[in-house]
Design a protein around this motif. Sequence first.
Motif, PDB file in Angstrom:
ATOM      1  N   ILE A 210     -22.992   3.182  25.788  1.00 10.76           N
ATOM      2  CA  ILE A 210     -23.772   4.109  26.605  1.00 10.76           C
ATOM      3  C   ILE A 210     -24.234   3.449  27.896  1.00 10.76           C
ATOM      4  O   ILE A 210     -25.424   3.351  28.191  1.00 10.76           O
ATOM      5  N   GLY A 211     -23.251   2.906  28.654  1.00  4.07           N
ATOM      6  CA  GLY A 211     -23.567   2.581  30.032  1.00  4.07           C
ATOM      7  C   GLY A 211     -23.671   1.145  30.457  1.00  4.07           C
ATOM      8  O   GLY A 211     -23.781   0.891  31.657  1.00  4.07           O
ATOM      9  N   GLU A 212     -23.630   0.164  29.551  1.00  3.98           N
ATOM     10  CA  GLU A 212     -23.705  -1.213  30.036  1.00  3.98           C
ATOM     11  C   GLU A 212     -22.380  -1.578  30.711  1.00  3.98           C
ATOM     12  O   GLU A 212     -21.306  -1.218  30.236  1.00  3.98           O
ATOM     13  N   SER A 213     -22.451  -2.306  31.803  1.00  4.97           N
ATOM     14  CA  SER A 213     -21.251  -2.625  32.566  1.00  4.97           C
ATOM     15  C   SER A 213     -21.182  -4.115  32.857  1.00  4.97           C
ATOM     16  O   SER A 213     -22.171  -4.840  32.738  1.00  4.97           O
ATOM     17  N   ALA A 214     -19.979  -4.559  33.250  1.00  4.97           N
ATOM     18  CA  ALA A 214     -19.766  -5.969  33.577  1.00  4.97           C
ATOM     19  C   ALA A 214     -18.563  -6.061  34.501  1.00  4.97           C
ATOM     20  O   ALA A 214     -17.681  -5.193  34.505  1.00  4.97           O
ATOM     21  N   GLN A 215     -18.525  -7.138  35.298  1.00  3.85           N
ATOM     22  CA  GLN A 215     -17.383  -7.426  36.152  1.00  3.85           C
ATOM     23  C   GLN A 215     -16.374  -8.253  35.354  1.00  3.85           C
ATOM     24  O   GLN A 215     -16.702  -9.314  34.831  1.00  3.85           O
ATOM     25  N   LEU A 216     -15.136  -7.758  35.244  1.00  3.22           N
ATOM     26  CA  LEU A 216     -14.096  -8.498  34.531  1.00  3.22           C
ATOM     27  C   LEU A 216     -13.697  -9.713  35.361  1.00  3.22           C
ATOM     28  O   LEU A 216     -13.521  -9.624  36.580  1.00  3.22           O
ATOM     29  N   GLN A 217     -13.539 -10.855  34.707  1.00  2.00           N
ATOM     30  CA  GLN A 217     -13.177 -12.078  35.391  1.00  2.00           C
ATOM     31  C   GLN A 217     -12.340 -12.935  34.461  1.00  2.00           C
ATOM     32  O   GLN A 217     -12.861 -13.656  33.609  1.00  2.00           O
ATOM     33  N   ALA A 218     -11.015 -12.849  34.626  1.00  2.00           N
ATOM     34  CA  ALA A 218     -10.138 -13.715  33.848  1.00  2.00           C
ATOM     35  C   ALA A 218     -10.273 -15.142  34.369  1.00  2.00           C
ATOM     36  O   ALA A 218     -10.562 -15.374  35.547  1.00  2.00           O
ATOM     37  N   ARG A 219     -10.051 -16.106  33.480  1.00  2.00           N
ATOM     38  CA  ARG A 219     -10.093 -17.503  33.892  1.00  2.00           C
ATOM     39  C   ARG A 219      -8.689 -17.933  34.319  1.00  2.00           C
ATOM     40  O   ARG A 219      -7.720 -17.709  33.611  1.00  2.00           O
ATOM     41  N   THR A 220      -8.609 -18.583  35.480  1.00  2.00           N
ATOM     42  CA  THR A 220      -7.303 -18.975  36.012  1.00  2.00           C
ATOM     43  C   THR A 220      -7.484 -20.062  37.052  1.00  2.00           C
ATOM     44  O   THR A 220      -8.547 -20.186  37.663  1.00  2.00           O
ATOM     45  N   LYS A 221      -6.396 -20.860  37.263  1.00  2.00           N
ATOM     46  CA  LYS A 221      -6.403 -21.840  38.338  1.00  2.00           C
ATOM     47  C   LYS A 221      -5.868 -21.260  39.630  1.00  2.00           C
ATOM     48  O   LYS A 221      -6.039 -21.829  40.700  1.00  2.00           O
ATOM     49  N   SER A 222      -5.198 -20.140  39.526  1.00  2.00           N
ATOM     50  CA  SER A 222      -4.566 -19.528  40.686  1.00  2.00           C
ATOM     51  C   SER A 222      -5.526 -18.582  41.386  1.00  2.00           C
ATOM     52  O   SER A 222      -6.448 -18.031  40.763  1.00  2.00           O
ATOM     53  N   ASN A 223      -5.277 -18.379  42.676  1.00  2.00           N
ATOM     54  CA  ASN A 223      -6.061 -17.405  43.430  1.00  2.00           C
ATOM     55  C   ASN A 223      -5.288 -16.100  43.625  1.00  2.00           C
ATOM     56  O   ASN A 223      -5.637 -15.287  44.473  1.00  2.00           O
ATOM     57  N   GLY A 224      -4.243 -15.908  42.846  1.00  2.00           N
ATOM     58  CA  GLY A 224      -3.473 -14.686  42.930  1.00  2.00           C
ATOM     59  C   GLY A 224      -4.255 -13.480  42.462  1.00  2.00           C
ATOM     60  O   GLY A 224      -5.129 -13.574  41.590  1.00  2.00           O
ATOM     61  N   ALA A 225      -3.932 -12.321  43.025  1.00  2.00           N
ATOM     62  CA  ALA A 225      -4.631 -11.086  42.659  1.00  2.00           C
ATOM     63  C   ALA A 225      -4.385 -10.762  41.184  1.00  2.00           C
ATOM     64  O   ALA A 225      -3.296 -10.993  40.650  1.00  2.00           O
ATOM     65  N   ILE A 226      -5.426 -10.224  40.539  1.00  2.00           N
ATOM     66  CA  ILE A 226      -5.359  -9.886  39.119  1.00  2.00           C
ATOM     67  C   ILE A 226      -5.616  -8.393  38.962  1.00  2.00           C
ATOM     68  O   ILE A 226      -6.572  -7.855  39.529  1.00  2.00           O
ATOM     69  N   LYS A 227      -4.792  -7.765  38.181  1.00  2.00           N
ATOM     70  CA  LYS A 227      -4.958  -6.354  37.868  1.00  2.00           C
ATOM     71  C   LYS A 227      -5.305  -6.224  36.397  1.00  2.00           C
ATOM     72  O   LYS A 227      -4.678  -6.852  35.545  1.00  2.00           O
ATOM     73  N   TYR A 228      -6.311  -5.388  36.108  1.00  2.00           N
ATOM     74  CA  TYR A 228      -6.790  -5.244  34.732  1.00  2.00           C
ATOM     75  C   TYR A 228      -6.432  -3.857  34.190  1.00  2.00           C
ATOM     76  O   TYR A 228      -6.374  -2.868  34.927  1.00  2.00           O
ATOM     77  N   ALA A 229      -6.201  -3.815  32.894  1.00  2.00           N
ATOM     78  CA  ALA A 229      -5.973  -2.551  32.191  1.00  2.00           C
ATOM     79  C   ALA A 229      -6.710  -2.620  30.859  1.00  2.00           C
ATOM     80  O   ALA A 229      -6.884  -3.699  30.278  1.00  2.00           O
ATOM     81  N   VAL A 230      -7.182  -1.472  30.378  1.00  2.00           N
ATOM     82  CA  VAL A 230      -7.960  -1.411  29.140  1.00  2.00           C
ATOM     83  C   VAL A 230      -7.385  -0.324  28.250  1.00  2.00           C
ATOM     84  O   VAL A 230      -7.156   0.810  28.693  1.00  2.00           O
ATOM     85  N   SER A 231      -7.138  -0.669  26.988  1.00  2.00           N
ATOM     86  CA  SER A 231      -6.727   0.344  26.026  1.00  2.00           C
ATOM     87  C   SER A 231      -7.946   1.150  25.599  1.00  2.00           C
ATOM     88  O   SER A 231      -9.088   0.724  25.795  1.00  2.00           O
ATOM     89  N   ASN A 232      -7.714   2.315  25.026  1.00  2.00           N
ATOM     90  CA  ASN A 232      -8.818   3.212  24.630  1.00  2.00           C
ATOM     91  C   ASN A 232      -9.753   3.458  25.805  1.00  2.00           C
ATOM     92  O   ASN A 232     -10.973   3.474  25.660  1.00  2.00           O
ATOM     93  N   MET A 233      -9.171   3.621  26.982  1.00  2.00           N
ATOM     94  CA  MET A 233      -9.988   3.781  28.182  1.00  2.00           C
ATOM     95  C   MET A 233     -10.332   5.248  28.392  1.00  2.00           C
ATOM     96  O   MET A 233      -9.473   6.123  28.305  1.00  2.00           O
ATOM     97  N   ARG A 234     -11.591   5.503  28.665  1.00  2.00           N
ATOM     98  CA  ARG A 234     -12.065   6.859  28.863  1.00  2.00           C
ATOM     99  C   ARG A 234     -11.489   7.436  30.146  1.00  2.00           C
ATOM    100  O   ARG A 234     -11.439   6.794  31.181  1.00  2.00           O
ATOM    101  N   THR A 235     -11.061   8.688  30.071  1.00  2.00           N
ATOM    102  CA  THR A 235     -10.564   9.400  31.233  1.00  2.00           C
ATOM    103  C   THR A 235     -11.614  10.397  31.685  1.00  2.00           C
ATOM    104  O   THR A 235     -12.704  10.489  31.122  1.00  2.00           O
ATOM    105  N   SER A 236     -11.287  11.170  32.689  1.00  2.00           N
ATOM    106  CA  SER A 236     -12.252  12.138  33.205  1.00  2.00           C
ATOM    107  C   SER A 236     -12.593  13.207  32.179  1.00  2.00           C
ATOM    108  O   SER A 236     -13.695  13.745  32.159  1.00  2.00           O
ATOM    109  N   THR A 237     -11.635  13.524  31.295  1.00  2.00           N
ATOM    110  CA  THR A 237     -11.896  14.552  30.284  1.00  2.00           C
ATOM    111  C   THR A 237     -12.529  13.965  29.035  1.00  2.00           C
ATOM    112  O   THR A 237     -13.255  14.644  28.326  1.00  2.00           O
ATOM    113  N   GLY A 238     -12.267  12.675  28.767  1.00  2.00           N
ATOM    114  CA  GLY A 238     -12.837  12.057  27.575  1.00  2.00           C
ATOM    115  C   GLY A 238     -12.078  12.459  26.333  1.00  2.00           C
ATOM    116  O   GLY A 238     -11.449  13.510  26.256  1.00  2.00           O
ATOM    117  N   ALA A 239     -12.117  11.600  25.341  1.00  2.00           N
ATOM    118  CA  ALA A 239     -11.438  11.875  24.076  1.00  2.00           C
ATOM    119  C   ALA A 239     -12.080  11.042  23.000  1.00  2.00           C
ATOM    120  O   ALA A 239     -12.785  10.062  23.266  1.00  2.00           O
TER     121      ALA A 239
END
Length: 497
Positions: free
Chosen positions: A192-221
């Motif tokens: 119910i609303g707690e949030s956090a900034q995702l931060q993978a650990r890495t030695k590289s400065n390359g851009a990181i893209k995140y994806a989450v399973s069971n992710m809520r959409t605009s309609t919800g499920a």
Amino acid sequence: MVVNVEAVLRACWPVSFVSRSSDVHFFYDGAAKRSSNAGKVAKLRGSALPWLVCLMLTACGGGGSGGGATGGFSGADSDKSAGLEAVTLAPISGISTSDPGVKFGPVSRIFGDPPFKLDPPSGVSGPVKFYSRDTSVATIAGDMVTIVGAGTVRIDAQSADPSAPQIGVWAELTVKKAQPILSMPTVTLQAIGESAQLQARTKSNGAIKYAVSNMRTSTGAAGDVAFLDKDGRTLTAWSAGTATITATQVPTANYEGGTVSGNLVVEKRKSTISLNDLTQPFAVRLEIPVGAEIYDEVSDEWRTPTITLSNADVGSASWDAQTGTPHIVLNASKAGITSLTFSLPATANRAAAIKTVKLTLTPIIEAQPGRQLAFVKGYTVYTDDYVFKDNVVTLNLCPSMSERVDFSFTESMNNAGTAHVILNGVELSRDGTTGNYVAPNIPGVATGDAPLKLRSVVDTYSDATGTYPGTEFNYFVNVNIFPDPRLVEKCYATGPR
């Protein structure tokens, strides 16, 4: 590459002599591919050996010059990048920072490896200088090579003595991209609303893209656990459960790309209860405010708290969610001390909670207002024969006759004790119809300087709710005979009532 022509001519001339430079240094690049004797120092004297030297030079492609030489010789006019400042990088596992030296030749390293010492080409006894053809890959200070970036760079070796024959060679250094060592730590949030900034650990400065399973959409499920904000990194928890976070990092100039997964754990949200110790005077009914999350907006569940008192003699408590702001209702029966426990059951997304406070109802110590004289009523013909002012009552009576006088007193709900009205030591009775206190036989005689004493008393009262101190009001009653003889006539003409 520039070859010392004089040295070659001398070596190829079919006579016996000693060259001006007693040692001729031949530096071979890729010598392992061309000759097992490549890279060795040759001290050639006499007439036969010079021809052998010529043959060797010819076989090895000698005579080429400049950067386009293909025979493996470096030109004397090669890039002399002396004096470049080394960049120190942290060592990685498996490679010692105290490397005794690396044999001159093809070298392979990984970006992030520590600096290493480069040995002179085989057979060289004089001092040698090394030069990097691409300082974005590696820099050289003396004989220490510092890796700067991934790629391939040519390293030239030349004599440090400008007067010596400049027969140089080069070797190739290959720096491979490093692994980013990408990892995704477990993220734990409350529903119910707690949030956090995702931060993978890495030695590289390359851009990181995140994806989450069971992710809520605009309609919800059902089963939606969390959702990513538009920035692609801010993760906000929705419902209790688990999911998988996938982090994908793009390659960079010095690091490979990679993909890694981590766990998302969304716990039930902790419930807070705002309820404090309470001390106050006894009251039959108390409304105690409470701050608590009684609704689970994700699962649409209402929860009803349980309220218990440790001391049942104090009273009972209940929950009122219907009248205004939800609150505790305490129906008290006596003053005392009790602990009050407020418990909330768990829902699908909110954790159970409990809080215990101390409740003290102090006894009431309040002075009773008492009963004060309001008016005096007699039974004579003329009612103005009775006067009441301040705390003095004056009665004008007929001589030698008894008279009834009614005394009326104020009433108050705060008078808890028993009331008494006393006239000259005699307690007066109360008329059940009028509520007045009756003095039936006040004698019609003069009292002179000794007035009658009238007392209105309310006794002290105590019960389980508190103590009410008693009160007393005192009055003086003066009884006078009609002073005017003409007024006495009315006593006998009509007589007392």
